[in-house]
Structure formats: structure tokens, C-alpha cells
Design a protein around this motif. Structure first.
Motif, PDB file in Angstrom:
ATOM      1  N   LEU A  93      -3.963  -0.978  -8.229  1.00 24.62           N
ATOM      2  CA  LEU A  93      -5.227  -0.258  -8.116  1.00 24.62           C
ATOM      3  C   LEU A  93      -4.966   1.096  -7.463  1.00 24.62           C
ATOM      4  CD1 LEU A  93      -7.066  -3.276  -6.543  1.00 24.62           C
ATOM      5  CD2 LEU A  93      -7.019  -2.675  -8.952  1.00 24.62           C
ATOM      6  N   THR A  94      -5.589   2.131  -7.981  1.00 23.05           N
ATOM      7  CA  THR A  94      -5.386   3.471  -7.417  1.00 23.05           C
ATOM      8  C   THR A  94      -6.732   4.123  -7.108  1.00 23.05           C
ATOM      9  OG1 THR A  94      -5.310   4.507  -9.595  1.00 23.05           O
ATOM     10  CG2 THR A  94      -3.212   3.863  -8.615  1.00 23.05           C
ATOM     11  N   GLY A  95      -6.692   4.990  -6.146  1.00 23.29           N
ATOM     12  CA  GLY A  95      -7.864   5.783  -5.766  1.00 23.29           C
ATOM     13  C   GLY A  95      -7.386   7.073  -5.124  1.00 23.29           C
ATOM     14  N   HIS A  96      -8.285   8.013  -4.981  1.00 23.99           N
ATOM     15  CA  HIS A  96      -7.939   9.311  -4.402  1.00 23.99           C
ATOM     16  C   HIS A  96      -8.796   9.577  -3.175  1.00 23.99           C
ATOM     17  CE1 HIS A  96      -6.519   9.682  -8.574  1.00 23.99           C
ATOM     18  NE2 HIS A  96      -5.548  10.380  -8.001  1.00 23.99           N
ATOM     19  N   LEU A  97      -8.177  10.210  -2.190  1.00 28.96           N
ATOM     20  CA  LEU A  97      -8.899  10.602  -0.989  1.00 28.96           C
ATOM     21  C   LEU A  97      -8.384  11.954  -0.526  1.00 28.96           C
ATOM     22  CD1 LEU A  97      -7.311   9.761   2.082  1.00 28.96           C
ATOM     23  CD2 LEU A  97      -7.160   7.783   0.606  1.00 28.96           C
ATOM     24  N   VAL A 136       0.865  -1.185   0.000  1.00 30.49           N
ATOM     25  CA  VAL A 136       0.000   0.000   0.000  1.00 30.49           C
ATOM     26  C   VAL A 136       0.898   1.229   0.000  1.00 30.49           C
ATOM     27  CG1 VAL A 136      -1.788   1.240   1.253  1.00 30.49           C
ATOM     28  CG2 VAL A 136      -1.743  -1.235   1.313  1.00 30.49           C
ATOM     29  N   THR A 137       0.601   2.189  -0.879  1.00 32.43           N
ATOM     30  CA  THR A 137       1.363   3.429  -0.964  1.00 32.43           C
ATOM     31  C   THR A 137       0.407   4.605  -0.910  1.00 32.43           C
ATOM     32  OG1 THR A 137       2.999   2.348  -2.354  1.00 32.43           O
ATOM     33  CG2 THR A 137       3.004   4.743  -2.346  1.00 32.43           C
ATOM     34  N   PHE A 138       0.741   5.587  -0.073  1.00 28.09           N
ATOM     35  CA  PHE A 138       0.009   6.854   0.013  1.00 28.09           C
ATOM     36  C   PHE A 138       0.976   7.970  -0.341  1.00 28.09           C
ATOM     37  CE2 PHE A 138      -2.254   4.257   3.096  1.00 28.09           C
ATOM     38  CZ  PHE A 138      -3.580   4.566   2.823  1.00 28.09           C
ATOM     39  N   HIS A 139       0.543   8.909  -1.177  1.00 23.11           N
ATOM     40  CA  HIS A 139       1.359  10.106  -1.422  1.00 23.11           C
ATOM     41  C   HIS A 139       0.462  11.248  -1.886  1.00 23.11           C
ATOM     42  CE1 HIS A 139       1.340   9.855  -5.864  1.00 23.11           C
ATOM     43  NE2 HIS A 139       1.403   8.557  -5.682  1.00 23.11           N
ATOM     44  N   LEU A 140       0.927  12.465  -1.596  1.00 23.17           N
ATOM     45  CA  LEU A 140       0.211  13.647  -2.078  1.00 23.17           C
ATOM     46  C   LEU A 140       0.204  13.607  -3.596  1.00 23.17           C
ATOM     47  CD1 LEU A 140       1.466  16.485   0.277  1.00 23.17           C
ATOM     48  CD2 LEU A 140      -0.900  15.873  -0.133  1.00 23.17           C
ATOM     49  N   LYS A 141      -0.903  13.964  -4.183  1.00 22.25           N
ATOM     50  CA  LYS A 141      -1.040  13.861  -5.641  1.00 22.25           C
ATOM     51  C   LYS A 141       0.038  14.643  -6.380  1.00 22.25           C
ATOM     52  CE  LYS A 141      -4.644  14.058  -9.154  1.00 22.25           C
ATOM     53  NZ  LYS A 141      -4.093  13.471 -10.192  1.00 22.25           N
ATOM     54  N   ASP A 142       0.385  15.831  -5.905  1.00 22.48           N
ATOM     55  CA  ASP A 142       1.378  16.650  -6.596  1.00 22.48           C
ATOM     56  C   ASP A 142       2.803  16.427  -6.101  1.00 22.48           C
ATOM     57  OD1 ASP A 142      -0.680  17.724  -8.070  1.00 22.48           O
ATOM     58  OD2 ASP A 142      -1.004  19.380  -6.676  1.00 22.48           O
ATOM     59  N   ALA A 143       2.997  15.536  -5.142  1.00 25.07           N
ATOM     60  CA  ALA A 143       4.332  15.296  -4.589  1.00 25.07           C
ATOM     61  C   ALA A 143       4.569  13.796  -4.432  1.00 25.07           C
ATOM     62  CB  ALA A 143       4.473  16.004  -3.247  1.00 25.07           C
ATOM     63  N   PRO A 144       4.780  13.086  -5.534  1.00 25.19           N
ATOM     64  CA  PRO A 144       4.971  11.630  -5.421  1.00 25.19           C
ATOM     65  C   PRO A 144       6.247  11.235  -4.704  1.00 25.19           C
ATOM     66  CG  PRO A 144       5.267  12.354  -7.700  1.00 25.19           C
ATOM     67  CD  PRO A 144       4.807  13.543  -6.914  1.00 25.19           C
ATOM     68  N   ALA A 145       7.198  12.154  -4.571  1.00 25.77           N
ATOM     69  CA  ALA A 145       8.441  11.824  -3.862  1.00 25.77           C
ATOM     70  C   ALA A 145       8.192  11.654  -2.362  1.00 25.77           C
ATOM     71  CB  ALA A 145       9.486  12.900  -4.098  1.00 25.77           C
ATOM     72  N   GLN A 146       7.161  12.321  -1.842  1.00 26.85           N
ATOM     73  CA  GLN A 146       6.820  12.210  -0.415  1.00 26.85           C
ATOM     74  C   GLN A 146       5.759  11.133  -0.265  1.00 26.85           C
ATOM     75  OE1 GLN A 146       5.459  16.110   0.612  1.00 26.85           O
ATOM     76  NE2 GLN A 146       7.502  16.975   0.657  1.00 26.85           N
ATOM     77  N   GLY A 194      -4.535  17.592   2.068  1.00 23.94           N
ATOM     78  CA  GLY A 194      -4.498  17.660   0.606  1.00 23.94           C
ATOM     79  C   GLY A 194      -5.107  16.424  -0.020  1.00 23.94           C
ATOM     80  N   LEU A 195      -4.967  16.337  -1.330  1.00 22.19           N
ATOM     81  CA  LEU A 195      -5.482  15.207  -2.092  1.00 22.19           C
ATOM     82  C   LEU A 195      -4.389  14.137  -2.172  1.00 22.19           C
ATOM     83  CD1 LEU A 195      -7.819  14.077  -3.811  1.00 22.19           C
ATOM     84  CD2 LEU A 195      -6.732  15.143  -5.791  1.00 22.19           C
ATOM     85  N   TYR A 196      -4.697  12.961  -1.671  1.00 22.16           N
ATOM     86  CA  TYR A 196      -3.746  11.851  -1.660  1.00 22.16           C
ATOM     87  C   TYR A 196      -4.163  10.796  -2.667  1.00 22.16           C
ATOM     88  CZ  TYR A 196      -1.150  13.238   2.494  1.00 22.16           C
ATOM     89  OH  TYR A 196      -0.329  13.886   3.374  1.00 22.16           O
ATOM     90  N   GLU A 197      -3.160  10.123  -3.182  1.00 25.14           N
ATOM     91  CA  GLU A 197      -3.391   8.988  -4.056  1.00 25.14           C
ATOM     92  C   GLU A 197      -3.067   7.724  -3.262  1.00 25.14           C
ATOM     93  OE1 GLU A 197      -2.539   8.936  -8.462  1.00 25.14           O
ATOM     94  OE2 GLU A 197      -0.942   7.623  -7.706  1.00 25.14           O
ATOM     95  N   LEU A 198      -3.991   6.805  -3.253  1.00 28.61           N
ATOM     96  CA  LEU A 198      -3.806   5.508  -2.593  1.00 28.61           C
ATOM     97  C   LEU A 198      -3.570   4.487  -3.697  1.00 28.61           C
ATOM     98  CD1 LEU A 198      -4.137   3.312  -0.366  1.00 28.61           C
ATOM     99  CD2 LEU A 198      -6.588   3.454  -0.790  1.00 28.61           C
ATOM    100  N   GLU A 199      -2.497   3.729  -3.540  1.00 25.67           N
ATOM    101  CA  GLU A 199      -2.166   2.707  -4.527  1.00 25.67           C
ATOM    102  C   GLU A 199      -2.020   1.372  -3.811  1.00 25.67           C
ATOM    103  OE1 GLU A 199       0.758   3.459  -7.847  1.00 25.67           O
ATOM    104  OE2 GLU A 199       1.886   2.067  -6.565  1.00 25.67           O
ATOM    105  N   VAL A 200      -2.741   0.374  -4.291  1.00 27.86           N
ATOM    106  CA  VAL A 200      -2.665  -0.979  -3.727  1.00 27.86           C
ATOM    107  C   VAL A 200      -2.083  -1.883  -4.816  1.00 27.86           C
ATOM    108  CG1 VAL A 200      -3.952  -2.910  -2.748  1.00 27.86           C
ATOM    109  CG2 VAL A 200      -4.692  -0.554  -2.294  1.00 27.86           C
ATOM    110  N   ARG A 201      -1.001  -2.619  -4.455  1.00 21.44           N
ATOM    111  CA  ARG A 201      -0.342  -3.534  -5.400  1.00 21.44           C
ATOM    112  C   ARG A 201      -0.322  -4.942  -4.791  1.00 21.44           C
ATOM    113  NH1 ARG A 201       3.864  -1.490  -9.071  1.00 21.44           N
ATOM    114  NH2 ARG A 201       3.609   0.758  -9.159  1.00 21.44           N
TER     115      ARG A 201
END
Length: 184
Positions: free
Chosen positions: A103-107, A54-64, A87-94
């Protein structure tokens, strides 16, 4: 991702598997823990045993980003996540079963509200200011509508030219001069 009550529900399916999960609370806040629970079910064949990434990161800052590899705990995979910024985060499940699935989603993560003590302080200060301004405006209206009191009465001093001259001249000047005939 869909909100259902106080949880954010995740659903995805293809011909081989389905992923279901929840994020509690549905509206996460920065600095507060959120619980993510996931379940992968197979339509045919052996049950998926993991692991999940599972990966969470700010949509505009994938390095964080925050990445976690989850092991199965009972039937589901669980992890606690604490978001550092709003902010807006992207959730990625692999995960990989027969092939790799991503799989990706936004929260949206909300900012931390004001502390209760500070909120009450601001509310009390605002109420006090409104009360003071209201009283001030009322006092001004009362003063403006009160009838103006007349100035204290004083007797007018009437002065005639004769009186003013007599006040400055000596008293002898007002006596008529002696008659010239009587002095002889």
C-alpha cells in the motif's frame, strides 16, 4: 490518506483485510519526530500477527529511503519517524497474510520554521526600520512645509560715481584750481 484534526488518517481495505493507521502530527516537519501507528484487521480467519514493513522516501529520490520492520505491540504496530528533508514523501506499507499487500500513500513534510529568537529579532528589526523611516519622512515634510525665513535685513549701500571717486582720490583733487587772475 485524510487529515482529521491533528492526525493524518490512513485507510485501505480489500475483500480479506483492512488497514487503518494514523500519523501524528498531520503536518510533519523536518527534524521533528512523528508517530506512525498501524492496525491490520482480518474480515475472516485468524488475526494478522505481523510483521509489517514501512518505507519512507522522497518521491524524487527513492535511493534515500528509511525502511523499518515493525513487530506488533499490543493491538497495533508503532514506529517513530524523523524526516531529514522537507518535500513530498511516499509512504509504503508491506505485509503478507494470505498474499503480499503493498500500500502506498503520499505526505508532505514541511521545512523547519525559523527559531523563535530569530523570528522575534527579524520582527523587531523590521519594526525599528519602519519606525525610523516614518520619522525621517515626517521630519522631511515638516521642513518642507515650514515658511522660509527672510534673509537678515541689511541697509543697501548706495554708491554714486562721485562718492566712489572721492573715496579713491586724494581730497585735494576736489578743490577747484586757483584762479589765474588772483595769483597775479
Amino acid at each position: 490518506m485524510e487529515r482529521r484534526g491533528d492526525v493524518l488518517e490512513l485507510r485501505w481495505a480489500d475483500a480479506e483485510e483492512r488497514l487503518q493507521g494514523t500519523l501524528h502530527p498531520a503536518s510533519p516537519r523536518e527534524g521533528e519526530p512523528s508517530m506512525l501507528s498501524l492496525h491490520v484487521g482480518a474480515f475472516e480467519g485468524p488475526e494478522f500477527a505481523g510483521p509489517l514493513t514501512v518505507t519512507f522516501h522522497l518521491k524524487d529520490a527513492p535511493a534515500q529511503q528509511v525502511t523499518r520492520t515493525l513487530q506488533r505491540d499490543g493491538v497495533n504496530w508503532h514506529t517513530e519517524v524523523e524526516f531529514e528533508e522537507p518535500g513530498l514523501y511516499e509512504l509504503e506499507v508491506r505485509y503478507q497474510n494470505t498474499r503480499l499487500k503493498v500500500l502506498t500513500g503520499h505526505l508532505t513534510v514541511a521545512a523547519q520554521p525559523l527559531p523563535p529568537g530569530l523570528s522575534w529579532g527579524i520582527l523587531a528589526l523590521s519594526a525599528g526600520t519602519a519606525l525610523a523611516l516614518g520619522v525621517r519622512a515626517m521630519v522631511r515634510r515638516v521642513r518642507a512645509s515650514a515658511p522660509a525665513s527672510p534673509p537678515p535685513e541689511t541697509a543697501p549701500v548706495a554708491s554714486t560715481p562721485l562718492e566712489s571717486a572721492s573715496a579713491t582720490e586724494p581730497a585735494a583733487a576736489t578743490v577747484p584750481p586757483p584762479d589765474a587772475a588772483s595769483s597775479q
